[in-house]
Design an enzyme around this catalytic site. Sequence first.
Site, PDB file in Angstrom:
ATOM      1  N   ASP A   8      40.527  43.921  42.511  1.00 36.06           N
ATOM      2  CA  ASP A   8      41.655  43.630  43.385  1.00 36.06           C
ATOM      3  C   ASP A   8      41.708  42.150  43.713  1.00 36.06           C
ATOM      4  O   ASP A   8      42.750  41.505  43.649  1.00 36.06           O
ATOM      5  CB  ASP A   8      41.505  44.452  44.673  1.00 36.06           C
ATOM      6  CG  ASP A   8      42.824  44.739  45.318  1.00 36.06           C
ATOM      7  OD1 ASP A   8      42.826  45.102  46.494  1.00 36.06           O
ATOM      8  OD2 ASP A   8      43.848  44.577  44.639  1.00 36.06           O
TER       9      ASP A   8
ATOM     10  N   ASP B  72      44.796  51.458  48.639  1.00 39.00           N
ATOM     11  CA  ASP B  72      43.892  51.063  49.720  1.00 39.00           C
ATOM     12  C   ASP B  72      43.489  52.253  50.556  1.00 39.00           C
ATOM     13  O   ASP B  72      42.307  52.451  50.852  1.00 39.00           O
ATOM     14  CB  ASP B  72      44.575  50.035  50.630  1.00 39.00           C
ATOM     15  CG  ASP B  72      44.785  48.722  49.934  1.00 39.00           C
ATOM     16  OD1 ASP B  72      45.810  48.074  50.187  1.00 39.00           O
ATOM     17  OD2 ASP B  72      43.909  48.363  49.134  1.00 39.00           O
TER      18      ASP B  72
END
Lengths: 539, 150
Positions: free
Chosen positions: A197, A317
Site C-alpha cells: 500500500d 482497509d
Amino acid sequence: MDGNQRIASILHSLGEEIIRIITPVSICMLSVVILVSILDTDSSISSSISTIASIAYTESTSDSNWDKFKGALLNSLVFVAVVTVVTFLLVLLFYFNCTKFLRYYMGFSAFLVLGFMGGEIGLFLIQAFRIAIDCFTYVLLLLNFAIVGVLAVFMSKIPIFVTQSYMVIIGVLTAYWFTMLPEWTTWVLLVAMALYDLAAVLLPGGPLRLLVELAISRDEDIPALVYEARPIIDSRNNTTAQRRVWRDRRANQESQTSPLIGSETIGSSQNVEEGHVHELSVPLIERVRDHGLQTENLGLEGIGLGSLGAIKLGLGDFIFYSVLVGRAAMYDFMTVYACYLAIIAGLGITLILLALYQKALPALPVSVILGVLFYVLTRLIVLITGPLAKYELQACFTWFLWLGGVAQGFSIQKHFAGHVGFFMFVTFCITGKIECLSIILIQSFPQDSIEIWCKASVKIYQPSDIGCSDDSNQTSEDLEPQTMVMKQLCILPDHMGSNKKLISFTSSSSSRSSNFPLEDIQVLDSDHDENDNEDSSDS
Amino acid sequence: MERSPEEVTPSEAAVLINPGRDLTANPNTNAIFTSSSVRPEWPTIDGPLGLSEHDSVGYARKFFGFGFLLLPLLWAVNCYYFWPVLRHASSFPRIRPYVVGSAIGFTVFSAMLASWALTFTIGGERLFGHAWDELVMYNVADRYGLTGLF
C-alpha cells in the site's frame, strides 16, 4: 471572537467526521471478533482453504517455524503480485473508460461475497446454535439480503445508512474469511499488504497513484467499493455557509454576511457534485483521493476526502484491520484490546496526516505496523515470562495507547473523545485486572480444597444426570478423559459411601480435565476387576 | 452568530426538519412544526443528500415493482427511504401510493413468512414428521456439503 468561533466549529465538524469514520471501523472489527470467538472454525476448515493467498504453500502444523515463515513469505509474495497485476488492470480499464464493466464487476463481486460467503457464515452460525430454520426461509432471506446489498453497492439512490451498513457487512464477511488462513501466512500477508500500500500510493509509478491522478484529472469517481461517511450538514447556518466557502477560494468574508441560508445552501450541495466551480482545491479539505485495490471484490484501500468533504475509506482497509484484530482474537482478548487501540491510533495519525498533506495517503501502513508490533511484542514477552505477564503487559499497552488516543482526541475535539477514552480506559483496566486476579486466585487454591468442593458437587449428581452421555461443550481432545470419568461415575453409587479417594471432577475448565490421572479412576474401582474397569471404560 | 431554531421562517424550518440524523438539535421543532400545514421539502430520509421530489417518483415506483419478485426487504428499504412521505399524510401525493403499498406489502409478507418459520421451528418433528428432518437447514447443509464451498 468570530475567528475563534469559526475555528471551534471547524474543529467540531472535523472531529465529528473522524468519529464518523472510526465508528464503522470499530463496528467491523467488533463483529469480526465476535464471529471469530463464536465460530471455532480454525481447526478443521482452514486446512482445506484454497485461495490465492495460500496457493504457494499450505501450512501444516508439523513444519518448523522457519519453514512456516518461508512458506508464509512465499504466499504473501504471490498474493501481492496478484494484487499488483489486478490493480494495473484496473488502471488500464479506467484509462479506457470501461467504467460500466467495472461497476458490473463490483456488483457481481458484492453478490458473491454477500450471497455465498454470507450464506456460508450463516450456515456456520446455524450449526453452532442449532437454529431450526428451514431451507426455504433461509434461502429466501439470503437472496433478499444479497440482492438488496448489490443494489446498495451499485446504485447511489439507496439510503445512505443502508449503503454504509452493507459496506461494513461486506468488510466483515471478507475479513472473517481471511482469518481462516493459516496463522503465519496471515501475519506476513498483513505486513506485505501494508508495504504494498505504501509503495503503490506514494511511489510515482505506483498503480494507485496513477488511478487517483486519472480520477482527479477527469473529475470522476473511481468505481470501487469505498465506504463514504455521511457529510456533515450542520443546522447552524453559518457553518454550512462556511463549508461552502471552503469549497471555493472566494473571499472568506462572505461567510458571516452573505445570505447563504436554508434552501439556497442546501440546494447548492446538490450542485456541488456537478458544479466544477466548487470543487477547487480548498485550504483544509481537498478533493483528492487515495485508493488501493483488493483482488476479489474491488475493495479499495486508502483514505481520502469525497466530493462533499466527507471522508472516504477504502473497503480493503476495513478488511485488513479486521483481519488483524480477528487473528489477535484467536489468541486472547487482551491482544484484541491492544491491537484495536493500536489500529485506531494509527487511523487517527493517518487522518491528521491527511489533513496536513492534502494528498493521497495509504491508510494501511501505520495501523497495521503498530498492530503487528504490539501483537508480536505481547507474544514474545509472554513466551519469556509466562502467561500472567500478558495481562500486565496489555494493561501497560492500553494505558499508553489510551494516553495517545486522548491526546489526539483533545487536540481534535474537546467534548467527545475525552469521555469515550476515559470509559474505554476504565473498562479495559477493570477487565484486565479482574482477569488477572481471578487467574492468580484459581491457581493458588490448595489442591485439597478443590477436591472437597468437587466431592460435594459430585454427590449432588444422580447417575441419570450424568447420563453417560457426551453432550458437554468440551473440545474433542478433552472429551475422552471426561467421558471416561463420567462413565466411571455412572457406577459410582455403590461406592459413594465408601471412603475411597474420589476423583477431582470439575466440568469447568478444559485444562483441568487433562490433568486427571487415570490411576485415580482405577483406585476407585479396586473392588472390581481390572477387566471390568476396562470394559466399562471401553463401553 | 447562531440563530435559535424557533426564530427561523417556515421554509427554513422545512429544511431543518428533514436532514436526517445529522441535526443534533431540533427534535422539538419537529414536534412544533410538523403539522400538515408545513410541508417537508425533501421526500427522502437523507434530506438534502437524497433525491428531489421529481426523481423520487420513478424510484419509488421501481422499488415497489421489484419488491413483488419475493423481495420484501426492498419494500422495507423503500419505506425507510421515503419515511417523510409516510409520516406526513398529505404531502407528496405522487409518491405516497407506492410507499404505502410497500409498507402494506412488507407487513403482509413478513407476517406470512414469520408464521411459516415459527410453525416450522415450534412444530418440529411432531407436526411434520419425516419431512422436518429433510427440510431443516443444518441437515440440508450436511447433506450437500454446503459449508465446504469456499
